[in-house]
Design an enzyme around this catalytic site. Structure first.
Site: not given
Length: 356
Positions: A112, A254, A284
């Protein structure tokens, strides 16, 4: 004069299959209320059979190149934890499909945090004179590695791609990226992982188990590390830039979890309403989350010239990273983030059997 990487275009691509919370509730022991209260997510997009990470990366790359007003670049960097194949890298295929054969092309694997790491490496190429223009793409298809019986991960992750074009410029002009802050802690190696597929599993004497090919995450530990690492990294990069938290107009973290993003903003002393996010609609998306959020905000006219923007991410490894920039330009007449048809134009023989 010192060269700097300057943002000059963004783009994004989502697959066509929208999966709402009610869709998952029909398959798992969960509900829309349970998912929203714990993650802030209402929907996510999953790739249809036959779609690969490279397809989404090409879609986002095309839009970013168009937004930047030109297709020529010297390098293509793809941040992904879900490449089309274990090898080779996905970036050369993406470059070829974009008509950029001959450009340098490589993948960055930082889960990520991948897009921030990729931005930093691209900025390095420009700073050293190795490249004048670089296409940076974050792309992931986590739906292919999720355990369909695990509600703790299946409800969180979506597929998508986001991209940015960087050009050589001056460090004092709007859009210039930097400074950066990057870090890692391998003691947390097992907190976010897919245990199977690599040399550690292939060369072990232990037969593979059912869960080896699926993504797993230690949620509570990851939550704690994510807030701490992004807060610390953000503070460091702001200090290097000479910015105060009150100078930050937009925080782009993020898109891991709504509660993480709120805690991050609180710890930094940045009002929550200054956080840019689209996690409610896309979930996500791993390495794609920051560029997707940026492109969404740009298309919506949220980002204005002169706005000071803080980017920060946390991911498997453990890894983390942050960067700053001043937004360079007014909104343009562009399509907002929405599902885009992934071009099905892989070179002959490049289709991975897994995606047929």
């Amino acid at each position: 004069m010192t060269r700097a990487a300057v943002l000059c275009g963004t783009g994004s691509c989502l697959p066509g299959r929208r999966v709402g919370n009610d869709d998952l509730a029909a398959l798992l022991d969960t509900s829309d209320e349970w998912i929203r209260s714990r993650t802030g997510i209402g929907a996510r997009y999953w790739a249809e059979p036959g779609t690969a990470t490279s397809d989404l990366a090409v879609g986002a790359g095309q839009r970013a190149l168009k937004d930047a007003g030109g297709s020529a670049v010297d390098a293509v960097v793809v941040a992904t934890a879900t490449p089309d194949r274990v090898l080779p890298a996905t970036a050369p295929l993406v470059a070829a499909r974009l008509g950029l054969a001959g450009a340098a092309a490589y993948d960055v694997a930082a889960v990520c945090t991948g897009f921030v790491y990729a931005l930093a490496t691209a900025a390095g190429l420009i700073a050293t004179g190795t490249a004048d223009r670089v296409l940076v793409i974050g792309a992931d298809t986590f739906s292919g590695i999720l355990d369909p019986a695990d509600r703790s991960t299946s409800v969180i992750f979506g597929d998508g791609a986001g991209a940015a074009v960087l050009r050589a410029g001056r460090p004092d002009e709007p859009g210039a990226l930097g400074p950066f802050d990057l870090g890692s802690d391998g003691d947390g190696y097992d907190l976010i992982t897919v245990r199977g597929g690599g040399s550690a599993q292939r060369l072990s004497e232990r037969p593979p188990e059912r869960g080896d090919g699926y993504f797993s995450m230690a949620g509570k530990e990851v939550f704690r590390h994510a807030v701490l690492r992004m807060s610390q990294s953000s503070a460091r990069v702001l200090a290097r830039a000479g910015w105060r938290t009150s100078d930050v107009r937009w925080l782009v973290g993020h898109q891991a979890n709504r509660r993480i993003l709120d805690r991050l903003a609180d710890d930094l002393g940045i009002p929550r309403e200054r956080g840019i996010g689209n996690i409610a609609e896309v979930g996500n998306t791993s390495a794609a989350s920051i560029p997707l959020a940026l492109d969404d905000a740009a298309a919506a006219g949220l980002l204005r010239p002169g706005d000071r923007v803080l980017l920060t991410a946390f991911g498997g490894g453990l890894t983390w990273g942050s960067a700053v920039l001043t937004w360079p330009r007014p909104a343009t007449d562009r399509e907002p983030v929405h599902p885009c048809p992934a071009p099905n134009t892989r070179p002959e023989g490049a289709t991975d059997g897994h995606h047929v």
